[in-house]
Design a protein around this motif. Structure first.
Motif, mmCIF file in Angstrom:
data_model
loop_
_atom_site.group_PDB
_atom_site.id
_atom_site.type_symbol
_atom_site.label_atom_id
_atom_site.label_comp_id
_atom_site.label_asym_id
_atom_site.label_seq_id
_atom_site.Cartn_x
_atom_site.Cartn_y
_atom_site.Cartn_z
ATOM 1 N N GLY A 257 98.464 81.800 18.032
ATOM 2 C CA GLY A 257 97.895 82.155 19.315
ATOM 3 C C GLY A 257 96.803 81.209 19.762
ATOM 4 O O GLY A 257 96.450 81.166 20.946
ATOM 5 N N ASP A 258 96.266 80.408 18.805
ATOM 6 C CA ASP A 258 95.221 79.441 19.145
ATOM 7 C C ASP A 258 95.779 78.052 19.455
ATOM 8 O O ASP A 258 95.041 77.173 19.893
ATOM 9 C CB ASP A 258 94.211 79.299 17.996
ATOM 10 N N ILE A 259 97.069 77.858 19.181
ATOM 11 C CA ILE A 259 97.720 76.569 19.427
ATOM 12 C C ILE A 259 99.027 76.838 20.171
ATOM 13 O O ILE A 259 99.853 77.644 19.725
ATOM 14 C CB ILE A 259 98.010 75.825 18.109
ATOM 15 N N GLU A 260 99.206 76.166 21.265
ATOM 16 C CA GLU A 260 100.426 76.338 22.064
ATOM 17 C C GLU A 260 101.168 75.011 22.155
ATOM 18 O O GLU A 260 100.566 73.977 22.449
ATOM 19 C CB GLU A 260 100.098 76.841 23.467
ATOM 20 N N ILE A 261 102.464 75.053 21.874
ATOM 21 C CA ILE A 261 103.314 73.870 21.999
ATOM 22 C C ILE A 261 104.229 74.042 23.207
ATOM 23 O O ILE A 261 104.967 75.031 23.299
ATOM 24 C CB ILE A 261 104.143 73.639 20.725
ATOM 25 N N LEU A 262 104.152 73.090 24.120
ATOM 26 C CA LEU A 262 105.027 73.074 25.292
ATOM 27 C C LEU A 262 106.057 71.977 25.086
ATOM 28 O O LEU A 262 105.721 70.786 25.092
ATOM 29 C CB LEU A 262 104.204 72.823 26.559
ATOM 30 N N SER B 254 86.173 83.569 28.296
ATOM 31 C CA SER B 254 84.776 83.436 27.879
ATOM 32 C C SER B 254 84.630 83.053 26.415
ATOM 33 O O SER B 254 83.516 82.892 25.916
ATOM 34 C CB SER B 254 84.041 84.761 28.125
ATOM 35 N N SER B 255 85.751 82.887 25.721
ATOM 36 C CA SER B 255 85.700 82.555 24.299
ATOM 37 C C SER B 255 85.155 81.144 24.079
ATOM 38 O O SER B 255 85.446 80.223 24.832
ATOM 39 C CB SER B 255 87.097 82.660 23.685
#
Length: 294
Positions: free
Chosen positions: A15-20, A67-68
């Motif tokens: 959830g902290d890394i997204e691959i497109l 806001s993270s």
């Protein structure tokens, strides 16, 4: 110069890394295609094959969500072939397949790169993950000596598992591309760890390799297994024709181990340090290093 540059560190979970992943493949330039055609027979004789499975890094975005304050990584990839990697990144400095005049072509092209966040468009730029597997209640790890069958850095000690993000194998349960699937596939294929053995897993950093011009995550996989249990699995797995290691060793997962780190590949040193920092915090690791040095 140390070949690995830290691009981002921290603890990254799913959830902290997204691959497109784009559908269209990389458009390989004609001069690189000529190099592939010229040297393909050598790679085929060495047992490599041009499977169209590499996710070529096209763009890296470091940002935050809402806001993270925690970093969020977006990687934009395109499919490309394994021979594209051998004809660019792998033969830039480490492999010696090319005549010198052909290597100069690559090295001249590589000088275009000023910032790893803007990859060279003509190169394959693969994405990989180097995983430290913890055993004996998190106090030790398994390291693996690379065989001559590997693409480069053979004969050096590597992390417990090292895998390249692979299309279409590395996807999450909902079908999206996932580097965390690469982690789990790697520890299963290379040292026999299955999902039920894993008590925790996360990514501890992202690096750029200036010798190969590729992108590497470092990761931690914690298990409830003893190191001897893992070595027993490795001995069975070593019979697998895909296996790339010739021996394994158990080392304490602590700062002092770095003082006797002979024959370690840069990937192992970097992943080991980043793993220690992610597990124990930078302040503690800094204090322990200062005590050892002084």
């Amino acid at each position: 110069m140390y070949p690995l540059e830290v691009l981002q560190r921290g603890i990254f979970r799913e959830g902290d890394i997204e691959i497109l992943l784009e559908n269209s493949p990389v458009k390989v330039p004609s001069d690189i295609i000529r190099l592939i055609d010229k040297y393909a027979h050598i790679w085929e004789e060495q047992g490599f094959y041009d499977e169209f499975r590499i996710g070529s890094v096209r763009e890296i975005i470091l940002t935050r969500r809402g806001s993270s304050e925690d970093p969020f990584v977006i990687l934009k990839l395109q499919p490309t072939g394994y021979f594209h990697f051998l004809a660019t990144n792998a033969n830039l400095n480490l492999r010696k397949d090319f005549y010198e005049k052909d290597r100069v072509i690559l090295q001249t092209r590589a000088k275009q790169l000023k910032d790893p966040f803007n990859p060279i468009r003509d190169f394959a730029n693969p994405l990989s993950v180097n995983t430290i597997v913890l055993c004996d209640k998190g106090t030790k790890t398994i390291i693996v000596k690379r065989s001559s069958r590997t693409c480069f850095r053979d004969g050096l000690w590597y992390p417990s598992a090292a895998e390249t993000f692979s299309i279409p194998h590395d996807t999450s349960e909902d079908g999206r591309p996932s580097i965390f699937s690469t982690i789990k596939r790697g520890v299963h294929e290379e040292i026999g760890i299955i999902q039920e053995d894993i008590t925790d897993y996360y990514i501890s950093g992202l690096f750029f390799d200036w010798e190969v011009y590729d992108y590497k995550f470092s990761a931690i996989v914690d298990t409830a297994l003893s190191c001897e249990d893992i070595i027993g699995r490795w001995k069975l797995l070593a019979k697998d024709s895909k296996y790339e290691g010739i021996s394994v060793n158990i080392v304490p997962f602590e700062v002092k181990t770095l003082l006797n780190a002979q024959g370690w590949a840069p990937e192992l040193r970097a992943s080991f340090i980043m793993g220690l920092v992610s597990k124990y915090g930078p302040a503690r690791i800094k204090r322990e290093l200062e005590k050892l040095i002084l």
